[in-house]
Design a protein around this motif. Structure first.
Motif, PDB file in Angstrom:
ATOM      1  N   LEU A   1      16.373  -0.257  22.632  1.00  0.00           N
ATOM      2  CA  LEU A   1      17.793  -0.223  22.313  1.00  0.00           C
ATOM      3  C   LEU A   1      18.283  -1.636  22.039  1.00  0.00           C
ATOM      4  O   LEU A   1      17.714  -2.609  22.511  1.00  0.00           O
ATOM      5  CB  LEU A   1      18.599   0.430  23.447  1.00  0.00           C
ATOM      6  CG  LEU A   1      18.412  -0.109  24.880  1.00  0.00           C
ATOM      7  CD1 LEU A   1      19.324  -1.298  25.126  1.00  0.00           C
ATOM      8  CD2 LEU A   1      18.698   0.983  25.898  1.00  0.00           C
ATOM      9  N   THR A   2      19.340  -1.720  21.255  1.00  0.00           N
ATOM     10  CA  THR A   2      19.942  -3.022  20.989  1.00  0.00           C
ATOM     11  C   THR A   2      21.226  -3.154  21.792  1.00  0.00           C
ATOM     12  O   THR A   2      21.855  -2.154  22.149  1.00  0.00           O
ATOM     13  CB  THR A   2      20.276  -3.203  19.499  1.00  0.00           C
ATOM     14  OG1 THR A   2      21.312  -2.282  19.120  1.00  0.00           O
ATOM     15  CG2 THR A   2      19.054  -2.961  18.629  1.00  0.00           C
ATOM     16  N   GLY A   3      21.622  -4.379  22.058  1.00  0.00           N
ATOM     17  CA  GLY A   3      22.871  -4.602  22.785  1.00  0.00           C
ATOM     18  C   GLY A   3      22.729  -5.732  23.777  1.00  0.00           C
ATOM     19  O   GLY A   3      21.619  -6.187  24.080  1.00  0.00           O
ATOM     20  N   ARG A   4      23.859  -6.181  24.270  1.00  0.00           N
ATOM     21  CA  ARG A   4      23.879  -7.252  25.269  1.00  0.00           C
ATOM     22  C   ARG A   4      24.245  -6.639  26.616  1.00  0.00           C
ATOM     23  O   ARG A   4      25.405  -6.386  26.915  1.00  0.00           O
ATOM     24  CB  ARG A   4      24.884  -8.329  24.854  1.00  0.00           C
ATOM     25  CG  ARG A   4      24.834  -9.583  25.719  1.00  0.00           C
ATOM     26  CD  ARG A   4      25.690 -10.696  25.133  1.00  0.00           C
ATOM     27  NE  ARG A   4      25.112 -11.242  23.915  1.00  0.00           N
ATOM     28  CZ  ARG A   4      25.584 -11.026  22.692  1.00  0.00           C
ATOM     29  NH1 ARG A   4      26.638 -10.234  22.518  1.00  0.00           N
ATOM     30  NH2 ARG A   4      25.017 -11.563  21.637  1.00  0.00           N
ATOM     31  N   ILE A   5      23.233  -6.364  27.443  1.00  0.00           N
ATOM     32  CA  ILE A   5      23.434  -5.724  28.735  1.00  0.00           C
ATOM     33  C   ILE A   5      23.740  -6.803  29.768  1.00  0.00           C
ATOM     34  O   ILE A   5      22.932  -7.706  29.998  1.00  0.00           O
ATOM     35  CB  ILE A   5      22.186  -4.924  29.165  1.00  0.00           C
ATOM     36  CG1 ILE A   5      21.762  -3.944  28.064  1.00  0.00           C
ATOM     37  CG2 ILE A   5      22.452  -4.191  30.461  1.00  0.00           C
ATOM     38  CD1 ILE A   5      22.786  -2.887  27.741  1.00  0.00           C
TER      39      ILE A   5
END
Length: 217
Positions: A127-131
């Motif tokens: 998955l992509t994103g800034r967690i």
């Protein structure tokens, strides 16, 4: 342990000569890597002591879903069966609705764990994103999913990796070839076109790092 995964059709995700889908194709997994790719009968004969797993439909690279931070840090997944009567079964998002839930970091972590299970059940491997929430990052790490940097995609985040795409192949993450990570999924459909039409809930198995992390019961 050596494991051979096979399906009625193998789609490697590769392009160029020799990359056509292979009926009765298989991947040989050793540890967390793909050791060989080819016809099942050929691999089974060469490695008679390997464990064999046969899946219906098509075997493809795992899928990539975008907007992982929206999916896991700004969407709450009710705990089935304990919260379903009160909250319903659908994911909850929106600042006002989430404020009413009085979310804590621990609760976000538990929600993310349920969210990652839903992603694995759709053949998602990355998955992509800034967690940023520590408990959510922990849940993602334990799930086996890979976190990639955010993408410029600005469409709605959702559990369907095909949203905003034109084909199933556009959601593939990686390829199936010797030396590549053993990261793939099987779907109970005839091929990529049918997968795109019917959606990722047709997933019957998801493998990450050579481990079977989802299997439809």
């Amino acid at each position: 342990m050596l494991t051979i995964h096979t399906a009625e059709l193998l789609v490697t995700g590769l392009t160029g000569p020799g990359s056509a889908p292979l009926p009765g194709g298989a991947v040989l997994v050793e540890g967390d890597r793909i050791a060989r790719v080819g016809p099942y009968q050929e691999l089974a004969a060469a490695y008679p002591h390997a464990r064999a797993r046969s899946w219906p439909g098509v075997l493809t690279p795992g899928l990539l879903v975008r907007g992982g931070d929206e999916l896991l840090e700004r969407t709450y997944y009710p705990d089935d069966p304990y919260e379903i009567t009160e909250l319903g079964a659908e994911p909850i998002s929106g600042a006002e609705a989430l404020a009413g839930l009085k979310m804590t970091e621990a609760r976000w972590g538990n929600s993310a764990r349920r969210g990652t299970q839903k992603l694995l059940a759709r053949g998602v491997v990355a998955l992509t994103g800034r967690i940023t929430v520590p408990s959510v990052r922990t849940a993602v790490a334990r799930s086996g999913l890979t976190i990639l940097p955010p993408t410029p995609y600005e469409g709605p985040a959702g559990l369907n990796p095909f949203a905003g795409r034109d084909s199933a192949e556009q959601a593939f993450h990686g390829v199936l070839e010797p030396g590549a990570p053993a990261r793939f999924a099987a779907f109970a459909v005839a091929g990529p076109a049918e997968l795109f039409e019917q959606g990722p809930t047709s997933c019957v198995a998801t493998v990450i790092g050579g481990r079977l992390l989802h299997r439809r019961r």
